[in-house]
Write an enzyme that holds these catalytic residues in place. Structure first.
Site, PDB file in Angstrom:
ATOM      1  N   GLY A 158     -27.302-140.977  98.382  1.00 16.42           N
ATOM      2  CA  GLY A 158     -26.716-140.890  99.119  1.00 16.42           C
ATOM      3  C   GLY A 158     -26.456-139.832 100.166  1.00 16.42           C
ATOM      4  CE  LYS A 175     -25.548-147.726  96.402  1.00 18.55           C
ATOM      5  NZ  LYS A 175     -24.937-145.582  96.316  1.00 18.55           N
ATOM      6  CB  SER A 218     -30.753-138.974  97.419  1.00 18.08           C
ATOM      7  OG  SER A 218     -30.177-138.574  98.132  1.00 18.08           O
ATOM      8  CG  HIS A 262     -23.151-147.737  90.357  1.00 16.95           C
ATOM      9  ND1 HIS A 262     -22.337-146.347  91.434  1.00 16.95           N
ATOM     10  CD2 HIS A 262     -24.309-146.830  90.741  1.00 16.95           C
ATOM     11  CE1 HIS A 262     -23.217-145.878  92.301  1.00 16.95           C
ATOM     12  NE2 HIS A 262     -24.336-146.457  91.817  1.00 16.95           N
ATOM     13  CD  GLU A 316     -21.443-145.581  95.352  1.00 16.71           C
ATOM     14  OE1 GLU A 316     -22.100-147.091  94.948  1.00 16.71           O
ATOM     15  OE2 GLU A 316     -22.627-145.208  95.783  1.00 16.71           O
ATOM     16  CD  GLU A 376     -27.040-143.870  89.837  1.00 12.99           C
ATOM     17  OE1 GLU A 376     -28.448-144.393  90.646  1.00 12.99           O
ATOM     18  OE2 GLU A 376     -26.266-143.860  90.110  1.00 12.99           O
ATOM     19  CG  ASN A 389     -27.011-150.326  93.541  1.00 19.22           C
ATOM     20  OD1 ASN A 389     -26.351-151.135  93.859  1.00 19.22           O
ATOM     21  ND2 ASN A 389     -26.250-148.949  93.155  1.00 19.22           N
TER      22      ASN A 389
HETATM   23  C1  PEP Z   1     -27.184-145.574  93.747  1.00 21.05           C
HETATM   24  O1  PEP Z   1     -25.956-145.020  93.796  1.00 21.05           O
HETATM   25  O2  PEP Z   1     -27.362-146.085  92.151  1.00 21.05           O
HETATM   26  C2  PEP Z   1     -28.048-144.185  94.082  1.00 21.05           C
HETATM   27  C3  PEP Z   1     -29.105-144.180  93.731  1.00 21.05           C
HETATM   28  O3  PEP Z   1     -27.586-144.170  95.521  1.00 21.05           O
HETATM   29  P1  PEP Z   1     -29.033-143.650  96.835  1.00 21.05           P
HETATM   30  O4  PEP Z   1     -30.340-143.724  96.813  1.00 21.05           O
HETATM   31  O5  PEP Z   1     -29.135-144.593  97.830  1.00 21.05           O
HETATM   32  O6  PEP Z   1     -28.769-142.096  96.442  1.00 21.05           O
END
Ligand code: PEP
Length: 247
Positions: free
Chosen positions: A171, A13, A210, A95, A97, A165, A11
């Site tokens: 992040g 983003k 992460s 998601h 976000e 998630e 992703n």
């Molecule tokens: C995400 O936002 O889908 C995600 C998993 O981000 P990150 O791997 O940067 O934690």
């Protein structure tokens, strides 16, 4: 017992200008022909050109969101049909976000899933709890509630995946313990069986938050983990391929 084909989805983003297409080409060149399915979900501005960059490779292309309607007066939004027309075969919906930045509810996410199905896209439906919810002992009920609210019955018999998630892991460099991931993934699997029966056993349950090459092996070996949704570590081909190879 049915074992889902694993999926590793990147992703991007709101990251990536034309120059970043080189990373997609490198993923296309390095992705194994056999093994997990691999996908990249770039910003909408790059979907068409990324499709050209990935052509002939096993790497699939996805959108990051879609509007429930197929067309109309929705400035700035993108219809699932537009993503499919630009070459996408998957789409991320719900998601955290988008749930946080745009106030998306389970009901809206379920409508977006319907839009994805209408356009022939495979939805990746995201769920996850906040740190406060986990600390209050509410993680399982919040996440299974999101699964019930965000996955319409029309998904029965269709290709889809769920991405767990934890918001506090996105992040941040923090990850749940393997035991916590397994507990949540088992709860999601049980909820999918309740909703869709054994037919949904082919739906992979991805972990996201992460994930990087260094921790991917352990996470991807955990019970009921059927792949990963990867944010930051999907932006560089070598980092992303390290995760793909860890499965
Ligand atoms: C995400 O936002 O889908 C995600 C998993 O981000 P990150 O791997 O940067 O934690």
């Amino acid at each position: 017992m049915t074992v889902p084909t694993p999926l590793i989805a990147g992703n991007w983003k709101m990251n990536g200008l034309s120059a970043a297409l080189g990373e997609a080409r490198a993923v296309a060149a390095g992705a194994p022909a056999k093994g997990p399915r691999v996908a990249i979900c770039p910003p909408a501005t790059l979907i068409h050109r990324m499709g050209e960059a990935l052509a002939g490779s096993p790497v699939k292309l996805g959108g990051q969101d879609c509007h429930p309607e197929p067309s109309g007066a929705h400035t700035g939004d993108i219809a699932a049909e537009m993503l499919a027309d630009a070459g996408a075969s998957l789409v991320i919906v719900g998601h955290s976000e988008r749930r946080a930045d745009h106030g998306e509810t389970d009901d809206l996410v379920a409508r977006k899933v319907m839009a994805a199905l209408r356009a022939g896209l495979e939805p990746i439906v995201c769920v996850g709890e906040t740190l406060e919810q986990r600390q209050a002992g509410e993680a399982l009920s919040i996440v299974t509630g999101q699964v019930r609210g965000s996955l319409p019955t029309a998904l029965g018999g269709k290709a889809f995946s769920v991405a767990y998630e934890p918001i506090w892991a996105i992040g941040t460099g923090l990850t749940p313990t393997t035991a916590e991931i397994e507990e949540m993934h088992r709860a999601i699997r049980a909820t999918l069986r309740e909703l869709f029966g054994a037919a949904a056993d082919t739906a992979p349950i991805l972990y996201g938050g992460s994930v990087k090459a260094a921790n991917a092996g352990e996470i991807l070996r955990a019970a009921e983990v059927g792949g990963a949704l990867v944010g930051g570590a999907s932006l560089k081909a070598e980092d992303f391929l390290g995760i793909v190879r860890a499965i």
